[in-house]
Write a protein that holds these residues in place. Sequence first.
Motif, PDB file in Angstrom:
ATOM      1  N   CYS A  22       0.851  -1.180   0.000  1.00 35.17           N
ATOM      2  CA  CYS A  22       0.000   0.000   0.000  1.00 35.17           C
ATOM      3  C   CYS A  22       0.890   1.234   0.000  1.00 35.17           C
ATOM      4  O   CYS A  22       2.114   1.126  -0.041  1.00 35.17           O
ATOM      5  CB  CYS A  22      -0.947   0.011   1.203  1.00 35.17           C
ATOM      6  SG  CYS A  22      -0.129   0.053   2.807  1.00 35.17           S
ATOM      7  N   ARG A  23       0.268   2.397   0.068  1.00 38.12           N
ATOM      8  CA  ARG A  23       1.016   3.645   0.133  1.00 38.12           C
ATOM      9  C   ARG A  23       1.168   4.067   1.592  1.00 38.12           C
ATOM     10  O   ARG A  23       0.343   3.710   2.435  1.00 38.12           O
ATOM     11  CB  ARG A  23       0.298   4.739  -0.641  1.00 38.12           C
ATOM     12  CG  ARG A  23       0.141   4.419  -2.127  1.00 38.12           C
ATOM     13  CD  ARG A  23      -0.807   5.352  -2.790  1.00 38.12           C
ATOM     14  NE  ARG A  23      -2.116   5.167  -2.124  1.00 38.12           N
ATOM     15  CZ  ARG A  23      -3.174   5.885  -2.348  1.00 38.12           C
ATOM     16  NH1 ARG A  23      -3.139   6.876  -3.201  1.00 38.12           N
ATOM     17  NH2 ARG A  23      -4.308   5.651  -1.723  1.00 38.12           N
ATOM     18  N   GLN A  24       2.172   4.834   1.882  1.00 39.15           N
ATOM     19  CA  GLN A  24       2.377   5.320   3.238  1.00 39.15           C
ATOM     20  C   GLN A  24       1.154   6.110   3.712  1.00 39.15           C
ATOM     21  O   GLN A  24       0.769   6.019   4.879  1.00 39.15           O
ATOM     22  CB  GLN A  24       3.636   6.170   3.316  1.00 39.15           C
ATOM     23  CG  GLN A  24       3.968   6.617   4.724  1.00 39.15           C
ATOM     24  CD  GLN A  24       5.304   7.324   4.816  1.00 39.15           C
ATOM     25  OE1 GLN A  24       6.047   7.399   3.842  1.00 39.15           O
ATOM     26  NE2 GLN A  24       5.619   7.825   5.989  1.00 39.15           N
ATOM     27  N   GLN A  25       0.521   6.841   2.823  1.00 36.87           N
ATOM     28  CA  GLN A  25      -0.653   7.635   3.210  1.00 36.87           C
ATOM     29  C   GLN A  25      -1.850   6.768   3.589  1.00 36.87           C
ATOM     30  O   GLN A  25      -2.807   7.262   4.197  1.00 36.87           O
ATOM     31  CB  GLN A  25      -1.021   8.627   2.121  1.00 36.87           C
ATOM     32  CG  GLN A  25      -1.562   7.997   0.856  1.00 36.87           C
ATOM     33  CD  GLN A  25      -1.714   9.009  -0.265  1.00 36.87           C
ATOM     34  OE1 GLN A  25      -0.903   9.905  -0.422  1.00 36.87           O
ATOM     35  NE2 GLN A  25      -2.771   8.856  -1.036  1.00 36.87           N
ATOM     36  N   ASP A  26      -1.812   5.466   3.265  1.00 37.35           N
ATOM     37  CA  ASP A  26      -2.874   4.551   3.683  1.00 37.35           C
ATOM     38  C   ASP A  26      -2.729   4.127   5.142  1.00 37.35           C
ATOM     39  O   ASP A  26      -3.670   3.594   5.730  1.00 37.35           O
ATOM     40  CB  ASP A  26      -2.885   3.293   2.811  1.00 37.35           C
ATOM     41  CG  ASP A  26      -3.220   3.584   1.363  1.00 37.35           C
ATOM     42  OD1 ASP A  26      -4.022   4.507   1.115  1.00 37.35           O
ATOM     43  OD2 ASP A  26      -2.668   2.909   0.478  1.00 37.35           O
ATOM     44  N   TYR A  46       2.024   1.371  12.291  1.00 38.99           N
ATOM     45  CA  TYR A  46       2.839   2.521  11.903  1.00 38.99           C
ATOM     46  C   TYR A  46       3.078   3.423  13.114  1.00 38.99           C
ATOM     47  O   TYR A  46       2.124   3.931  13.705  1.00 38.99           O
ATOM     48  CB  TYR A  46       2.110   3.279  10.792  1.00 38.99           C
ATOM     49  CG  TYR A  46       2.823   4.480  10.246  1.00 38.99           C
ATOM     50  CD1 TYR A  46       4.184   4.465   9.973  1.00 38.99           C
ATOM     51  CD2 TYR A  46       2.119   5.641   9.966  1.00 38.99           C
ATOM     52  CE1 TYR A  46       4.821   5.576   9.446  1.00 38.99           C
ATOM     53  CE2 TYR A  46       2.735   6.757   9.437  1.00 38.99           C
ATOM     54  CZ  TYR A  46       4.101   6.718   9.187  1.00 38.99           C
ATOM     55  OH  TYR A  46       4.726   7.826   8.665  1.00 38.99           O
ATOM     56  N   GLY A 117       7.470   6.609   0.004  1.00 36.17           N
ATOM     57  CA  GLY A 117       6.023   6.719   0.114  1.00 36.17           C
ATOM     58  C   GLY A 117       5.253   5.437  -0.126  1.00 36.17           C
ATOM     59  O   GLY A 117       4.029   5.450  -0.200  1.00 36.17           O
ATOM     60  N   GLN A 118       5.960   4.312  -0.247  1.00 37.33           N
ATOM     61  CA  GLN A 118       5.321   3.019  -0.471  1.00 37.33           C
ATOM     62  C   GLN A 118       5.644   2.080   0.695  1.00 37.33           C
ATOM     63  O   GLN A 118       6.719   2.165   1.295  1.00 37.33           O
ATOM     64  CB  GLN A 118       5.828   2.371  -1.772  1.00 37.33           C
ATOM     65  CG  GLN A 118       5.599   3.184  -3.011  1.00 37.33           C
ATOM     66  CD  GLN A 118       4.141   3.263  -3.415  1.00 37.33           C
ATOM     67  OE1 GLN A 118       3.329   2.424  -3.083  1.00 37.33           O
ATOM     68  NE2 GLN A 118       3.800   4.319  -4.139  1.00 37.33           N
TER      69      GLN A 118
END
Length: 127
Positions: A22-26, A46, A117-118
């Motif tokens: 997923c992406r870090q923003q998830d 996280y 970012g991943q």
Amino acid sequence: MSQLAYALESQPSLQQQAVILCRQQDLVPFSGVAARFAEYAIALFYLPGETVELYGLSHIDPVTKAPVMAHGLLGETKGEFYVAAPLHKQQYRLSDGQCLSDSALTLQVFKVQLLDGQVYLLPPTEY
């Protein structure tokens, strides 16, 4: 609040190379997010700003066999972070998946990494 992320089915198998989960923003800071790759249900935790910011453990509670670990509460004891299982409250260290109250219980640990970012699921080092 937990989310569910799915790795792309066209990505290579777990044993061959790293895959993007997923992406870090998830991710949700100081909380869990459930992810899935092939038959693996993974709980990502996280902890931004900590020495180790991302942990990956099995999302399956070893006591109830329910996919709930990403919904557990995070805590810290003796300088180590743990997740408390939401149903029966067993505490599992994020670093190695070991239950703090019952040495017979463990969660599978997945090697994960934040990069550009991943969120990557890394291949296991042992076969």
